[in-house]
Write a protein that holds these residues in place. Structure first.
Motif, PDB file in Angstrom:
ATOM      1  N   LEU A  21     -10.714   7.548  -0.492  1.00  0.00           N
ATOM      2  CA  LEU A  21      -9.481   6.835  -0.815  1.00  0.00           C
ATOM      3  C   LEU A  21      -8.839   7.408  -2.076  1.00  0.00           C
ATOM      4  O   LEU A  21      -7.626   7.629  -2.129  1.00  0.00           O
ATOM      5  CB  LEU A  21      -9.772   5.341  -1.012  1.00  0.00           C
ATOM      6  CG  LEU A  21      -8.596   4.486  -1.496  1.00  0.00           C
ATOM      7  CD1 LEU A  21      -7.496   4.435  -0.436  1.00  0.00           C
ATOM      8  CD2 LEU A  21      -9.053   3.082  -1.853  1.00  0.00           C
ATOM      9  N   HIS A  52     -10.885  -2.059   4.535  1.00  0.00           N
ATOM     10  CA  HIS A  52      -9.431  -2.024   4.403  1.00  0.00           C
ATOM     11  C   HIS A  52      -8.844  -0.699   4.876  1.00  0.00           C
ATOM     12  O   HIS A  52      -7.818  -0.679   5.571  1.00  0.00           O
ATOM     13  CB  HIS A  52      -9.036  -2.253   2.941  1.00  0.00           C
ATOM     14  CG  HIS A  52      -7.573  -2.086   2.674  1.00  0.00           C
ATOM     15  ND1 HIS A  52      -6.646  -3.074   2.898  1.00  0.00           N
ATOM     16  CD2 HIS A  52      -6.868  -1.015   2.217  1.00  0.00           C
ATOM     17  CE1 HIS A  52      -5.444  -2.636   2.587  1.00  0.00           C
ATOM     18  NE2 HIS A  52      -5.542  -1.389   2.169  1.00  0.00           N
ATOM     19  N   SER A  53      -9.490   0.416   4.503  1.00  0.00           N
ATOM     20  CA  SER A  53      -8.886   1.726   4.718  1.00  0.00           C
ATOM     21  C   SER A  53      -9.639   2.618   5.693  1.00  0.00           C
ATOM     22  O   SER A  53      -9.102   3.644   6.139  1.00  0.00           O
ATOM     23  CB  SER A  53      -8.770   2.462   3.378  1.00  0.00           C
ATOM     24  OG  SER A  53     -10.067   2.738   2.850  1.00  0.00           O
ATOM     25  N   HIS A 107      -7.309  10.722  -1.325  1.00  0.00           N
ATOM     26  CA  HIS A 107      -6.092  10.520  -0.534  1.00  0.00           C
ATOM     27  C   HIS A 107      -4.919  10.114  -1.432  1.00  0.00           C
ATOM     28  O   HIS A 107      -3.804  10.651  -1.302  1.00  0.00           O
ATOM     29  CB  HIS A 107      -6.346   9.440   0.527  1.00  0.00           C
ATOM     30  CG  HIS A 107      -5.115   9.037   1.276  1.00  0.00           C
ATOM     31  ND1 HIS A 107      -4.629   9.736   2.350  1.00  0.00           N
ATOM     32  CD2 HIS A 107      -4.264   7.982   1.091  1.00  0.00           C
ATOM     33  CE1 HIS A 107      -3.528   9.159   2.796  1.00  0.00           C
ATOM     34  NE2 HIS A 107      -3.294   8.092   2.054  1.00  0.00           N
ATOM     35  N   GLU A 108      -5.152   9.174  -2.341  1.00  0.00           N
ATOM     36  CA  GLU A 108      -4.086   8.721  -3.230  1.00  0.00           C
ATOM     37  C   GLU A 108      -3.622   9.851  -4.145  1.00  0.00           C
ATOM     38  O   GLU A 108      -2.424   9.998  -4.417  1.00  0.00           O
ATOM     39  CB  GLU A 108      -4.564   7.531  -4.070  1.00  0.00           C
ATOM     40  CG  GLU A 108      -4.802   6.261  -3.273  1.00  0.00           C
ATOM     41  CD  GLU A 108      -3.512   5.657  -2.733  1.00  0.00           C
ATOM     42  OE1 GLU A 108      -2.440   5.932  -3.311  1.00  0.00           O
ATOM     43  OE2 GLU A 108      -3.584   4.910  -1.733  1.00  0.00           O
ATOM     44  N   GLU A 156     -12.091   4.322   4.754  1.00  0.00           N
ATOM     45  CA  GLU A 156     -12.512   5.437   3.921  1.00  0.00           C
ATOM     46  C   GLU A 156     -13.513   4.966   2.873  1.00  0.00           C
ATOM     47  O   GLU A 156     -13.553   3.776   2.529  1.00  0.00           O
ATOM     48  CB  GLU A 156     -11.310   6.068   3.201  1.00  0.00           C
ATOM     49  CG  GLU A 156     -10.239   6.618   4.127  1.00  0.00           C
ATOM     50  CD  GLU A 156      -9.024   7.094   3.366  1.00  0.00           C
ATOM     51  OE1 GLU A 156      -8.549   8.204   3.646  1.00  0.00           O
ATOM     52  OE2 GLU A 156      -8.548   6.354   2.491  1.00  0.00           O
ATOM     53  N   SER A 162       0.828  -1.211   0.000  1.00  0.00           N
ATOM     54  CA  SER A 162       0.000   0.000   0.000  1.00  0.00           C
ATOM     55  C   SER A 162       0.860   1.259   0.000  1.00  0.00           C
ATOM     56  O   SER A 162       0.611   2.187   0.764  1.00  0.00           O
ATOM     57  CB  SER A 162      -0.944   0.004   1.213  1.00  0.00           C
ATOM     58  OG  SER A 162      -0.209  -0.155   2.416  1.00  0.00           O
ATOM     59  N   LEU A 178      -5.740  -1.037  -5.540  1.00  0.00           N
ATOM     60  CA  LEU A 178      -4.752  -0.001  -5.251  1.00  0.00           C
ATOM     61  C   LEU A 178      -3.751   0.144  -6.395  1.00  0.00           C
ATOM     62  O   LEU A 178      -3.374   1.262  -6.764  1.00  0.00           O
ATOM     63  CB  LEU A 178      -4.029  -0.313  -3.943  1.00  0.00           C
ATOM     64  CG  LEU A 178      -4.863  -0.161  -2.666  1.00  0.00           C
ATOM     65  CD1 LEU A 178      -4.110  -0.694  -1.460  1.00  0.00           C
ATOM     66  CD2 LEU A 178      -5.258   1.295  -2.451  1.00  0.00           C
TER      67      LEU A 178
END
Length: 299
Positions: A233, A225-226, A236-237, A228, A133, A191
């Motif tokens: 997500l 998982h996150s 954020h990325e 979010e 990640s 991801l």
């Protein structure tokens, strides 16, 4: 293994002032020779796809792949195409044997750390790991920035970051050895897909189709998982990657608008707002903080 008349890179060509860590970020080309070196090297695929010729193997690589290369192993990275629009960018952290052995002997054996040290002790064995990640990119970015800025205490900071990278690698090896669930494999694929095309329009439906599940199931998986939502997500990325682009001196010719577009946010006002909400500073301020001595005429 080393081949006859192989070019040998020596640490003395890179290390300065008695400090035996060197970090760079380079675009690979076809004119660079296969080589061995008298130091340890950790190579991280920062961007693009290509091939890694290492020992007697040829390995297809893409963003997120990391290699631990001991002394005396022949290798070279090559892009998948000679065209400039398909670059292969590699980050390298090199360090000498004495520093490696010091860092890997700091913690007592009963801490069960550094299982890859066994590979090194037998000689001639390299290691490939794929990040889960973004954990490798995060530490490599910090190492690169510290090396570029050389602020007070950077040597100690870089030793600490190198130790952190070795521990993150250890965890990745442990995770690789443990069985993974179908949901974890799907999340890894999600991801990778997001990070490989941040500049494109990415929808929950398109990602769900890629991994072969429904949109509601994918949203639940992302949240589990996150913590979010999908949109959180993705934001954020995008902001995380924009931070790397802003802090990278190789991108000094890119305007902030260019960087916003590169991460898929084409409205500059929205990018400024989302970036400041996420980091607490504006993109221009973040860039100046990363390289305070640089005149950012395009900020």
């Amino acid at each position: 293994m080393r081949k006859p008349d192989m070019h040998v890179e020596k640490g003395e060509e890179f290390f300065e002032n008695g400090f035996s860590i060197y970090v760079n970020k380079v675009y690979e080309h076809f004119d660079l020779p296969e080589h061995v070196h008298d130091f340890y090297e950790i190579s991280y695929v920062w961007e693009g796809i290509g091939f890694h010729y290492i020992g007697d193997q040829t390995i297809r690589v893409s963003k997120g792949d990391l290699f631990f290369i001991p002394i005396g192993i022949s290798h070279i990275f090559r892009p998948s195409s000679p065209h400039a629009n398909k670059p292969l960018r590699i980050g390298n952290c090199i360090f000498d044997a004495s520093l490696f052995h010091f860092l890997t002997s700091i913690l007592p054996d009963h801490y069960h750390m550094y299982r890859f040290n066994d590979l090194v002790s037998h000689g001639g064995q390299w290691l490939q790991i794929r990040e889960h990640s973004g954990e490798f990119e995060q530490v490599m970015s910090s190492l690169f920035v510290e090396f570029q800025q050389k602020r007070t205490g950077y040597e100690t900071m870089m030793c600490g970051l190198l130790l952190q990278l070795l521990i993150v690698m250890e965890r990745a090896i442990e995770r690789k050895e443990a069985p993974t669930s179908p949901n974890q494999n799907r999340m890894d694929a999600v991801l990778r897909s997001i990070r490989s095309r941040l500049g494109d329009k990415i929808t929950l439906a398109s990602l769900a189709k890629e991994v072969g599940i429904g949109t509601r199931q994918l949203q639940r998986m992302i949240t589990a998982h996150s913590g979010e939502s999908f949109s959180e997500l993705l934001a954020h990325e995008r902001i995380n990657h924009s931070c790397h682009l802003l802090a990278d001196p190789f991108n000094r010719e890119l305007s902030i608008t260019d960087i916003a577009a590169a991460v898929g946010i084409h409205d500059p006002k929205r990018f400024y707002r989302v970036f400041k909400e996420s980091t607490g500073v504006t993109p221009a301020a973040y860039r100046r903080q990363s390289y305070p001595s640089t005149d950012w005429t395009r900020a």
